[in-house]
Design a protein around this motif. Structure first.
Motif, PDB file in Angstrom:
ATOM      1  N   VAL A 240       0.867  -1.186   0.000  1.00  0.00           N
ATOM      2  CA  VAL A 240       0.000   0.000   0.000  1.00  0.00           C
ATOM      3  C   VAL A 240       0.895   1.224   0.000  1.00  0.00           C
ATOM      4  CG1 VAL A 240      -1.737   1.321   1.264  1.00  0.00           C
ATOM      5  CG2 VAL A 240      -1.861  -1.180   1.226  1.00  0.00           C
ATOM      6  N   ARG A 241       0.799   2.021  -1.044  1.00  0.00           N
ATOM      7  CA  ARG A 241       1.655   3.202  -1.155  1.00  0.00           C
ATOM      8  C   ARG A 241       0.899   4.498  -0.922  1.00  0.00           C
ATOM      9  NH1 ARG A 241       2.913  -0.358  -4.957  1.00  0.00           N
ATOM     10  NH2 ARG A 241       1.844   0.728  -6.667  1.00  0.00           N
TER      11      ARG A 241
ATOM     12  N   ARG B  99      -4.113   7.350  -6.850  1.00  0.00           N
ATOM     13  CA  ARG B  99      -3.456   6.454  -7.804  1.00  0.00           C
ATOM     14  C   ARG B  99      -2.194   7.090  -8.381  1.00  0.00           C
ATOM     15  NH1 ARG B  99      -8.906   5.143  -9.288  1.00  0.00           N
ATOM     16  NH2 ARG B  99      -8.852   6.680 -10.978  1.00  0.00           N
ATOM     17  N   GLN B 100      -2.244   8.398  -8.614  1.00  0.00           N
ATOM     18  CA  GLN B 100      -1.046   9.087  -9.107  1.00  0.00           C
ATOM     19  C   GLN B 100       0.076   9.008  -8.078  1.00  0.00           C
ATOM     20  OE1 GLN B 100      -2.986  12.942 -10.104  1.00  0.00           O
ATOM     21  NE2 GLN B 100      -1.999  12.707 -12.099  1.00  0.00           N
ATOM     22  N   ILE B 101      -0.279   9.239  -6.822  1.00  0.00           N
ATOM     23  CA  ILE B 101       0.713   9.175  -5.750  1.00  0.00           C
ATOM     24  C   ILE B 101       1.299   7.766  -5.655  1.00  0.00           C
ATOM     25  CG2 ILE B 101       1.016   9.272  -3.240  1.00  0.00           C
ATOM     26  CD1 ILE B 101      -1.072  11.549  -3.240  1.00  0.00           C
ATOM     27  N   ALA B 102       0.445   6.767  -5.792  1.00  0.00           N
ATOM     28  CA  ALA B 102       0.862   5.374  -5.622  1.00  0.00           C
ATOM     29  C   ALA B 102       1.827   4.892  -6.698  1.00  0.00           C
ATOM     30  CB  ALA B 102      -0.369   4.465  -5.572  1.00  0.00           C
TER      31      ALA B 102
ATOM     32  N   LYS C 190       3.096   6.419   4.798  1.00  0.00           N
ATOM     33  CA  LYS C 190       2.599   6.565   3.430  1.00  0.00           C
ATOM     34  C   LYS C 190       1.608   7.719   3.411  1.00  0.00           C
ATOM     35  CE  LYS C 190       1.213   2.287   4.293  1.00  0.00           C
ATOM     36  NZ  LYS C 190       2.518   1.874   3.961  1.00  0.00           N
ATOM     37  N   PRO C 191       1.458   8.415   2.297  1.00  0.00           N
ATOM     38  CA  PRO C 191       0.524   9.538   2.235  1.00  0.00           C
ATOM     39  C   PRO C 191      -0.926   9.102   2.413  1.00  0.00           C
ATOM     40  CG  PRO C 191       2.111   9.613   0.428  1.00  0.00           C
ATOM     41  CD  PRO C 191       2.253   8.272   1.060  1.00  0.00           C
TER      42      PRO C 191
ATOM     43  N   LEU D  57       8.262   7.691  -1.135  1.00  0.00           N
ATOM     44  CA  LEU D  57       7.114   8.350  -0.506  1.00  0.00           C
ATOM     45  C   LEU D  57       7.339   8.499   0.991  1.00  0.00           C
ATOM     46  CD1 LEU D  57       4.101   6.706  -2.363  1.00  0.00           C
ATOM     47  CD2 LEU D  57       4.764   9.124  -2.427  1.00  0.00           C
ATOM     48  N   ARG D  58       7.900   7.461   1.587  1.00  0.00           N
ATOM     49  CA  ARG D  58       8.161   7.507   3.030  1.00  0.00           C
ATOM     50  C   ARG D  58       9.123   8.640   3.356  1.00  0.00           C
ATOM     51  NH1 ARG D  58      10.101   2.673   3.453  1.00  0.00           N
ATOM     52  NH2 ARG D  58       8.071   1.707   3.841  1.00  0.00           N
ATOM     53  N   LEU D  59      10.188   8.759   2.570  1.00  0.00           N
ATOM     54  CA  LEU D  59      11.179   9.810   2.813  1.00  0.00           C
ATOM     55  C   LEU D  59      10.611  11.195   2.554  1.00  0.00           C
ATOM     56  CD1 LEU D  59      14.327   8.105   1.264  1.00  0.00           C
ATOM     57  CD2 LEU D  59      13.930   8.597   3.687  1.00  0.00           C
TER      58      LEU D  59
END
Length: 290
Positions: free
Chosen positions: A48-49, A205-208, A108-109, A215-217
Motif C-alpha cells: 500500500v503506497r 493512484r497518481q501518488i501510488a 505513506k501519504p 514516498l516515506r522519505l
C-alpha cells in the motif's frame, strides 16, 4: 457491520472508510479503536503506497459522538463522572489526539475525500491527512455549542491563518464551505460534490506510482519541517486546553443541557440565546479590594 472498512486495491491504494453512516460517521469508542487498528494494520505494508480516507453515506464525519448523556465531547462517547480529575480527562483526550497523529506519522501519504459535514474532531483528522479533496458545498464546522477550549483552532491555524482560526474558535457553530477551505489552504482543492471521490481516487493512484521508499522519505522530510515549526507540540497542547476547559462551571452548565435534553435541543437552546455564564460568587467579596 464493521465501523471501519479497510479495502486494499491492486493499484497500491487502500481505502480506509468511516462506516457508521446512520450516525453520520460520528466517532464512538468502538469506531475509534477500529480506526486505530486499521492504521496499525497499514503501517509497514509496502504493498500500500497511498491511503484514501473517506466517509460512507451523507457525510465525511460529524466528529466525536456527544449524543450520550453526560458526554464530554472528548471522543469517547461515554458518560463521564460528575467530577473527573483533570489528569484523567487529559489522558482520554490525548489518547484520541494520538489516533490522528498516527495518520500524520503513517509511513505513506493519506488523501482525505471530504463531503457533506466535517465537524469538530473530524477536522483534526483532515489536518493530519497529507492531502484533502473537498466538495465545494461541504461544511467544515466547529461545534454548535461551547464545550471545549483550544483543541481545534490552534491546529487549523497552520492552514487557515491566524485571523480565520480565531473567528472559527470564538463563535460557536462557525463553519467554512469547502470552497473557502480550499481558498484558505485547509484543503488542496474543492470540486463539485459528485466528483470528490473520483478526484481523490485519481490523486491517490497518481501518488501510488511513486516507490514506497521514496514516498516515506518525502513525507518524513515535509513532516520534520512542520514539526520544527511547532506543529506537533501545538497539536498535543489541545488535550491540555480542553481538559482545563472541562473543569469550568460553564462547561458543566452546557453538559447538563445535553445530558438533560439531548444534543439537538441543547443546540437549539443555545442558539436561541441560552446562556452558560456562571455569575461569580466566591470572588465577588474580594473584588472590591483589588
Amino acid at each position: 457491520m464493521s465501523l471501519i472498512e479497510l479495502v486494499r486495491g491492486a493499484d497500491g491504494v487502500a481505502e480506509l472508510v468511516l462506516n457508521r453512516p446512520e450516525k453520520l460517521n460520528a466517532f464512538n469508542t468502538e469506531m475509534l479503536d477500529a480506526f486505530s487498528d486499521a492504521v496499525d494494520d497499514l503501517t509497514g505494508d509496502d504493498s500500500v503506497r497511498c491511503v484514501l480516507l473517506r466517509g460512507e453515506g451523507r457525510a465525511f464525519s460529524v466528529g466525536y459522538d456527544v449524543q450520550r448523556a453526560g458526554s464530554t465531547g472528548s471522543g469517547t462517547g461515554e458518560p463521564r463522572p460528575a467530577h473527573p480529575s483533570a489528569y484523567t480527562d487529559w489522558s482520554r483526550l490525548k489518547r484520541n489526539l494520538d489516533r490522528w497523529l498516527a495518520v500524520w506519522d503513517l509511513d505513506k501519504p493519506v488523501v482525505a475525500a471530504v463531503h457533506g459535514h466535517c465537524i469538530g474532531g473530524a477536522t483534526m483528522l483532515c489536518v493530519c491527512a497529507d492531502l484533502t479533496i473537498v466538495a465545494e458545498d461541504a461544511s467544515i464546522a466547529w461545534p454548535s455549542v461551547p464545550l471545549g477550549g483550544g483543541l481545534l483552532s490552534p491546529v487549523s491555524l497552520w492552514l487557515t491563518g491566524m485571523k480565520r482560526a480565531r473567528e472559527l474558535s470564538y463563535i460557536a457553530g462557525s463553519a467554512m464551505s469547502g470552497s473557502e477551505a480550499a481558498d484558505l489552504g485547509w484543503a488542496n482543492r474543492a470540486v463539485p460534490a459528485a466528483d470528490v471521490l473520483a478526484d481523490a481516487r485519481a490523486t491517490a493512484r497518481q501518488i501510488a506510482r511513486m516507490p514506497a521508499s521514496l514516498l516515506r522519505l518525502k513525507k518524513l522530510a515535509l513532516n520534520r519541517v512542520m514539526e520544527a515549526q511547532g506543529f506537533r507540540t501545538a497539536f498535543q497542547f489541545g488535550a491540555e486546553w480542553d481538559a482545563i476547559a472541562h473543569t469550568t462551571p460553564e462547561h458543566e452548565v452546557m453538559a447538563a443541557q445535553i445530558r438533560d435534553h439531548g444534543l439537538k435541543d441543547a443546540i437549539a437552546w443555545f442558539q436561541d440565546g441560552g446562556s452558560i455564564d456562571v455569575t461569580p460568587t466566591a470572588t465577588a467579596a474580594t473584588d472590591r479590594y483589588l
